[in-house]
Design a protein around this motif. Structure first.
Motif, short mmCIF file in Angstrom:
data_model
loop_
_atom_site.label_atom_id
_atom_site.label_comp_id
_atom_site.label_asym_id
_atom_site.label_seq_id
_atom_site.Cartn_x
_atom_site.Cartn_y
_atom_site.Cartn_z
N GLU A 1 41.27 52.10 32.93
CA GLU A 1 42.38 51.85 32.01
C GLU A 1 42.97 53.15 31.50
O GLU A 1 44.19 53.32 31.45
CB GLU A 1 41.91 50.98 30.83
N GLU B 1 49.97 50.90 37.27
CA GLU B 1 49.42 49.58 36.97
C GLU B 1 48.01 49.45 37.53
O GLU B 1 47.80 49.66 38.73
CB GLU B 1 50.31 48.49 37.55
N GLN C 1 46.28 46.79 38.06
CA GLN C 1 46.19 45.71 39.05
C GLN C 1 46.67 46.17 40.42
O GLN C 1 46.10 45.78 41.44
CB GLN C 1 46.98 44.49 38.59
N ASP C 2 47.70 47.01 40.47
CA ASP C 2 48.19 47.53 41.75
C ASP C 2 47.12 48.35 42.46
O ASP C 2 46.91 48.21 43.66
CB ASP C 2 49.45 48.39 41.55
N CYS D 1 43.82 48.20 41.89
CA CYS D 1 42.72 47.29 42.25
C CYS D 1 43.06 46.47 43.48
O CYS D 1 42.21 46.29 44.36
CB CYS D 1 42.38 46.39 41.07
N ASP D 2 44.29 45.98 43.57
CA ASP D 2 44.70 45.17 44.73
C ASP D 2 44.67 46.00 46.00
O ASP D 2 44.17 45.55 47.04
CB ASP D 2 46.11 44.60 44.52
#
Length: 58
Positions: A26, A35, A37-38, A40-41
């Motif tokens: 974070e 981001e 999430q970007d 992590c994806d």
């Protein structure tokens, strides 16, 4: 900041940054205006998952 597009280079880059400069994913994302999430994806697509207890992708 432009993040590496190759997931394996991104894996190495992010883990190095986490190890050397940031206490969490974070914090890394906030400091680099990206981001979570970007990241992590993208890394999940290569088989890596973030481990918050270790503060790295494995």
């Amino acid at each position: 900041m432009n993040m590496p597009q190759d997931p394996f280079i991104l894996f190495s880059f992010v883990n190095t940054q986490l190890r050397d400069h940031y206490a969490s994913l974070e914090e890394f994302c906030r400091a680099n205006c990206c981001e979570m999430q970007d990241i992590c994806d993208k890394l999940s697509s290569a088989g890596f998952e973030y481990d918050s207890a270790l503060n790295k992708f494995c």
